[in-house]
Write a protein that holds these residues in place. Sequence first.
Motif, PDB file in Angstrom:
ATOM      1  N   THR A 113       4.616   1.932 -11.617  1.00 53.89           N
ATOM      2  CA  THR A 113       4.383   1.245 -12.870  1.00 53.89           C
ATOM      3  C   THR A 113       3.393   2.648 -13.609  1.00 53.89           C
ATOM      4  N   ASP A 114       2.670   3.229 -12.725  1.00 54.50           N
ATOM      5  CA  ASP A 114       1.416   3.659 -13.464  1.00 54.50           C
ATOM      6  C   ASP A 114       1.742   5.782 -12.782  1.00 54.50           C
ATOM      7  N   THR A 115       2.292   6.011 -13.554  1.00 52.65           N
ATOM      8  CA  THR A 115       1.930   7.986 -13.088  1.00 52.65           C
ATOM      9  C   THR A 115       1.032   8.345 -13.539  1.00 52.65           C
ATOM     10  N   ASP A 116      -0.070   7.792 -13.527  1.00 53.07           N
ATOM     11  CA  ASP A 116      -1.375   8.656 -14.211  1.00 53.07           C
ATOM     12  C   ASP A 116      -2.174   8.480 -12.578  1.00 53.07           C
ATOM     13  N   ASP A 117      -2.440   6.292 -11.997  1.00 56.50           N
ATOM     14  CA  ASP A 117      -3.226   6.143 -11.663  1.00 56.50           C
ATOM     15  C   ASP A 117      -2.409   5.469 -10.995  1.00 56.50           C
ATOM     16  N   PRO A 118      -1.726   5.978  -9.585  1.00 58.74           N
ATOM     17  CA  PRO A 118       0.312   4.635  -8.547  1.00 58.74           C
ATOM     18  C   PRO A 118      -0.711   4.022  -7.818  1.00 58.74           C
ATOM     19  N   PRO A 119      -0.433   3.588  -7.732  1.00 54.23           N
ATOM     20  CA  PRO A 119      -0.989   2.496  -6.513  1.00 54.23           C
ATOM     21  C   PRO A 119      -1.416   3.334  -5.086  1.00 54.23           C
ATOM     22  N   SER A 120      -2.470   2.872  -4.667  1.00 56.67           N
ATOM     23  CA  SER A 120      -1.739   3.690  -3.233  1.00 56.67           C
ATOM     24  C   SER A 120      -1.642   2.417  -2.150  1.00 56.67           C
ATOM     25  N   PHE A 121      -1.173   2.892  -1.451  1.00 56.21           N
ATOM     26  CA  PHE A 121      -0.602   2.210  -0.030  1.00 56.21           C
ATOM     27  C   PHE A 121      -1.908   1.872   0.943  1.00 56.21           C
ATOM     28  N   SER A 122      -1.413   1.033   1.764  1.00 54.64           N
ATOM     29  CA  SER A 122      -2.989   0.292   2.696  1.00 54.64           C
ATOM     30  C   SER A 122      -2.502   1.274   3.437  1.00 54.64           C
ATOM     31  N   ARG A 123      -3.745   1.355   4.270  1.00 54.62           N
ATOM     32  CA  ARG A 123      -3.339   1.677   5.385  1.00 54.62           C
ATOM     33  C   ARG A 123      -4.465   1.487   6.611  1.00 54.62           C
ATOM     34  N   SER A 124      -4.455   0.020   6.094  1.00 56.28           N
ATOM     35  CA  SER A 124      -5.149  -1.003   7.202  1.00 56.28           C
ATOM     36  C   SER A 124      -4.171  -1.123   9.010  1.00 56.28           C
ATOM     37  N   ARG A 125      -4.514  -1.400   9.571  1.00 55.50           N
ATOM     38  CA  ARG A 125      -3.779  -1.225  10.834  1.00 55.50           C
ATOM     39  C   ARG A 125      -2.458  -2.285  10.366  1.00 55.50           C
ATOM     40  N   VAL A 126      -2.436  -3.518   9.957  1.00 53.24           N
ATOM     41  CA  VAL A 126      -1.674  -4.885  10.156  1.00 53.24           C
ATOM     42  C   VAL A 126       0.078  -3.287   9.039  1.00 53.24           C
ATOM     43  N   ALA A 127      -1.223  -3.473   8.400  1.00 51.04           N
ATOM     44  CA  ALA A 127       0.267  -2.202   7.327  1.00 51.04           C
ATOM     45  C   ALA A 127       1.041  -1.445   8.155  1.00 51.04           C
ATOM     46  N   LEU A 128       0.204  -0.465   8.253  1.00 55.60           N
ATOM     47  CA  LEU A 128       0.634   1.115   9.306  1.00 55.60           C
ATOM     48  C   LEU A 128       1.683   0.417  10.655  1.00 55.60           C
ATOM     49  N   ASP A 129       1.021  -0.508  11.216  1.00 54.75           N
ATOM     50  CA  ASP A 129       1.994  -0.977  11.907  1.00 54.75           C
ATOM     51  C   ASP A 129       3.109  -1.712  11.794  1.00 54.75           C
ATOM     52  N   ALA A 130       2.724  -2.218  10.832  1.00 55.66           N
ATOM     53  CA  ALA A 130       4.638  -2.935   9.577  1.00 55.66           C
ATOM     54  C   ALA A 130       4.985  -1.341   8.999  1.00 55.66           C
ATOM     55  N   ARG A 131       4.594  -0.751   9.353  1.00 51.89           N
ATOM     56  CA  ARG A 131       5.538   0.618   8.304  1.00 51.89           C
ATOM     57  C   ARG A 131       5.647   1.002   9.591  1.00 51.89           C
ATOM     58  N   VAL A 135       2.660   6.045   6.067  1.00 46.96           N
ATOM     59  CA  VAL A 135       1.980   6.366   4.677  1.00 46.96           C
ATOM     60  C   VAL A 135       3.106   6.932   3.584  1.00 46.96           C
ATOM     61  N   PRO A 136       3.704   6.700   2.511  1.00 49.15           N
ATOM     62  CA  PRO A 136       4.541   7.055   1.769  1.00 49.15           C
ATOM     63  C   PRO A 136       3.322   8.123   1.273  1.00 49.15           C
ATOM     64  N   PRO A 137       3.731   9.491   0.985  1.00 45.44           N
ATOM     65  CA  PRO A 137       3.085  10.555   0.454  1.00 45.44           C
ATOM     66  C   PRO A 137       2.642  10.671  -1.067  1.00 45.44           C
ATOM     67  N   ASP A 138       1.818  11.525  -1.292  1.00 42.86           N
ATOM     68  CA  ASP A 138       1.300  11.807  -2.462  1.00 42.86           C
ATOM     69  C   ASP A 138       2.509  12.066  -3.714  1.00 42.86           C
ATOM     70  N   VAL A 139       3.558  11.926  -5.134  1.00 43.99           N
ATOM     71  CA  VAL A 139       3.952  12.517  -5.326  1.00 43.99           C
ATOM     72  C   VAL A 139       3.249  13.643  -5.978  1.00 43.99           C
ATOM     73  N   PRO A 140       4.209  14.939  -6.327  1.00 39.25           N
ATOM     74  CA  PRO A 140       3.480  15.694  -6.796  1.00 39.25           C
ATOM     75  C   PRO A 140       3.723  15.694  -8.972  1.00 39.25           C
ATOM     76  N   PRO A 141       3.172  15.699  -9.244  1.00 39.81           N
ATOM     77  CA  PRO A 141       3.113  15.681 -10.875  1.00 39.81           C
ATOM     78  C   PRO A 141       4.870  16.092 -10.855  1.00 39.81           C
ATOM     79  N   GLU A 142       5.210  17.015 -11.235  1.00 34.92           N
ATOM     80  CA  GLU A 142       6.824  17.519 -11.580  1.00 34.92           C
ATOM     81  C   GLU A 142       7.729  15.959 -11.300  1.00 34.92           C
TER      82      GLU A 142
END
Length: 259
Positions: A113-131, A135-142
């Motif tokens: 919903t925020d293309t200028d400053d999109p929410p970043s995904f958590s890098r905590s141990r809990v989140a990384l284990d679940a995923r 970690v979804p990579p940053d999206v290029p401007p185009e």
Amino acid sequence: MRHLILEEPFSRPAKWSPMLAWFALAVTVMAVLLIRFGRIDYQSGFVALGTGLAIAVVAVGMSLVAFVRIWQEGRRGLGSAIKGLVIASLVLAYPAWLGFRAVTLPPINDIATDTDDPPSFSRSRVALDARGGRVPPDVPPEAREAQREAYVQIAPLTLDLPPDEAFELVQKAAANLGWQIIETVPPGGRMGAGRLEAIDRTLILRLPDDVTVRIRPRADGTRIDIRSASRMGTHDLGTNAQRIRAFLEEASNLALAVN
């Protein structure tokens, strides 16, 4: 004196068409079930699914050849050819719809919903284990520009609620939508923003996608941003945008009920 009644021969493509169509349906359904319930790895599952769809295409081709021969040579088998065409078309209908979406929507798989400053995904141990460590990579401007052009209605949600109430509302909306909530951080503290990390799955194949929701305090209430990213493929076929719309609608309805 006996008279022999000679019947026109049965069209061979008309005979094969329904048999191939039924086989395609069986292979496709089996592949979908194996993928959906995690009984096969995704690569092998998609190969089996593609095989079923390819057989359905052959069945359609057989029906078309049968129609031509029946018309030109007067052969029997029209009903069989129609049956094969109908069954194969049922197998191919939903993939054809997805193909249409692939052509009409931009090839992106990460929506925010925020293309200028999109929410970043958590890098905590809990989140990384679940995923699975992903970690979804940053999206290029185009890609973000393509999103803005294709999904103009995707925008942040501002609520006339304090951050703690908005945070509870976000959790309830995620639960109502059936998301697997893997981590929550209430708003406050040094950063002020709260977040919710979740996993949602696609409707038919139950493929996992990653979702993060950011809750930011504002002078007039709370701003909520959401980001949804597909784990597989480079084209989400509109799935992430649909997920975000569903969340924003659910959160808005819950906010109206509170007020």
